[in-house]
Design an enzyme around this catalytic site. Structure first.
Site, PDB file in Angstrom:
ATOM      1  N   LYS A 132       0.926  -1.177  -0.181  1.00  0.00           N
ATOM      2  CA  LYS A 132       0.073  -0.184  -0.062  1.00  0.00           C
ATOM      3  C   LYS A 132       1.057   1.358   0.028  1.00  0.00           C
ATOM      4  CE  LYS A 132      -4.002  -2.378   2.238  1.00  0.00           C
ATOM      5  NZ  LYS A 132      -4.656  -2.812   3.278  1.00  0.00           N
ATOM      6  N   GLN A 176      -5.162  -1.833   9.460  1.00  0.00           N
ATOM      7  CA  GLN A 176      -4.881  -3.254   8.815  1.00  0.00           C
ATOM      8  C   GLN A 176      -5.425  -4.379   9.563  1.00  0.00           C
ATOM      9  OE1 GLN A 176      -3.816  -3.715   5.767  1.00  0.00           O
ATOM     10  NE2 GLN A 176      -4.105  -5.850   5.749  1.00  0.00           N
ATOM     11  N   ASP A 199     -11.521   2.745   4.130  1.00  0.00           N
ATOM     12  CA  ASP A 199     -11.565   1.404   3.800  1.00  0.00           C
ATOM     13  C   ASP A 199     -13.074   1.203   3.875  1.00  0.00           C
ATOM     14  OD1 ASP A 199      -9.805  -0.539   3.744  1.00  0.00           O
ATOM     15  OD2 ASP A 199      -9.301  -0.635   6.009  1.00  0.00           O
TER      16      ASP A 199
HETATM   17  N1  GUN Z   1      -7.271  -7.080   5.508  1.00  0.00           N
HETATM   18  C1  GUN Z   1      -7.610  -7.754   4.512  1.00  0.00           C
HETATM   19  N2  GUN Z   1      -8.261  -6.954   3.509  1.00  0.00           N
HETATM   20  C2  GUN Z   1      -8.071  -5.793   4.349  1.00  0.00           C
HETATM   21  C3  GUN Z   1      -8.702  -4.552   3.752  1.00  0.00           C
HETATM   22  O1  GUN Z   1      -9.054  -4.105   2.662  1.00  0.00           O
HETATM   23  N3  GUN Z   1      -8.605  -3.520   4.733  1.00  0.00           N
HETATM   24  C4  GUN Z   1      -8.039  -3.466   5.715  1.00  0.00           C
HETATM   25  N4  GUN Z   1      -7.812  -2.666   6.785  1.00  0.00           N
HETATM   26  N5  GUN Z   1      -7.656  -4.737   6.353  1.00  0.00           N
HETATM   27  C5  GUN Z   1      -7.570  -5.824   5.304  1.00  0.00           C
END
Ligand code: GUN
Length: 372
Positions: A132, A176, A199
């Site tokens: 990211k 995350q 998100d």
């Molecule tokens: N863990 C797996 N997919 C995601 C996501 O799209 N966002 C976040 N914050 N954590 C994740």
């Protein structure tokens, strides 16, 4: 958690335990399966080399009854599903975002900012976060990263969220997931202010997504990426039957709501669903997000269906130097012979998730600066 279950199409390989240690770094997920095609319109059509006699008979009967808007079955040799190339599409989206960010910087002198909070030492989460951050750099988004130890308190995480909520240079905040088991995920996701909830997991954003006549400020990135692929490949959604396999908060549930908002008739299949196969076979669009290697066989699909495979599952493969390879929730080889279009794994939905995160972050910055 999948472990040592025979799940491959060929029954020759088995799923490997889904521990973070076994998960491959995302940076290695570079290969595309199948030929790359340019995005273009996909109509629902039967695949000419039908997967099985049963499907052929079922489809032909339906076509003869002229109840479906599908063209007749043609038993040609050269047909397999079109590849919906998420890697290529994500690159195009990143390029578009980079242009927008340059324009913003030149015009008002600011760039969007994204804060990512990582708690614990899961290798897969660390890789996602690293990717990211890298993606932010490529488009010109400023990234802020906080890494906290596994045993930190919930309050510490909340303190960072509060700090980022108050920081005007941060337009998006992402915690995350999954979080360590001693933390209350709900408390933490609720603490992110909805204007920075890139998100799209805040209950207010999810609530708005579910309601007619309301609009969320952000839509969760993976399901948004699935719909973006359907749009960019010209797949019609309105009036189609869609099946979403899996009902997770992150993918399945919001994907179903998004499809419904686009006027599809949506069914969600989950672990207690009876006749999952039969229900899936009625779908024009299938989104598989269940996390089970090769669960959806070719025989589950309606000829001509469009298949979006969200799964990324490692399965044992002694012929690979790493000892495993990645497969989706859909048996790709079989599905290719039945579907009209399909996303590969890797190179399908995966790259789109990060592209959508960048897009949400840019939208957030544009909104707060009233930049058109
Ligand atoms: N863990 C797996 N997919 C995601 C996501 O799209 N966002 C976040 N914050 N954590 C994740």
């Amino acid at each position: 958690m999948a472990s040592a279950i025979f799940t491959d199409c060929s029954s020759a390989t088995k799923a490997v335990a889904m521990t973070s240690a076994r998960l491959p770094p995302l940076s290695k997920l570079k290969d595309q399966q199948g030929a790359v095609i340019s995005p273009r319109s996909i109509s629902f059509r039967p695949n000419s080399r039908s997967y099985s006699l049963l499907n052929t008979v079922l489809y032909t009967t339906r076509a003869m009854a002229s109840s479906a808007s599908l063209s007749p079955v043609v038993m040609a040799e050269d047909s397999s599903a079109k590849i919906i190339d998420g890697k290529l599409t994500a690159k195009q989206i990143r390029d578009e975002i980079a242009i927008e960010i340059s324009r913003m910087k030149e015009s008002i002198g600011v760039v969007p900012g994204l804060a990512v909070i990582l708690v614990g030492d899961r290798k897969d989460s660390a890789t996602y976060v690293r990717n990211k951050k890298k993606a932010c750099e490529t488009v010109g988004i400023k990234s802020f990263e906080v890494s906290l130890p596994e045993d930190c308190s919930e309050q510490e995480v909340l303190t960072y969220i509060s700090k980022f909520n108050d920081d005007p240079s941060v337009n998006g905040i992402l915690v995350q997931l999954p979080l360590p088991s001693h933390m209350n995920e709900q408390n933490i996701l609720n603490a992110v202010c909805i204007e920075k909830d890139v998100d799209g997991f805040h209950p207010l954003n999810i609530g708005r997504l579910a309601m007619r006549g309301r609009d969320p400020l952000f839509v969760p990135c993976t399901p948004k990426g699935c719909i973006e692929l359907l749009h960019r490949y010209g797949v019609e959604i309105r009036g189609k039957r869609a099946v979403v396999i899996g009902r997770s908060n992150i993918v399945g549930m919001p994907a179903a709501m998004l499809l419904q908002r686009e006027d599809a008739t949506v069914t969600i299949i989950h672990s207690r669903t009876k006749n999952a196969e039969e229900i899936t076979r009625q779908a024009d669009i299938v989104i598989a997000a269940v996390g089970q290697a090769n669960m959806v066989k070719g025989s589950w699909l309606k000829p001509g269906a469009v298949v979006i495979d969200v799964g990324i599952n490692p399965v044992e493969d002694s012929s690979s130097p790493r000892g495993y390879r990645l497969v989706g929730d859909v048996c790709y080889e079989e599905a290719c012979r039945v579907a009209s279009a399909i996303t590969p794994v890797p190179g399908g939905v995966g790259p789109m998730t990060i592209a959508m995160l960048l897009s949400n972050t840019l939208d957030s910055a544009k909104r707060v600066h009233n930049f058109k």
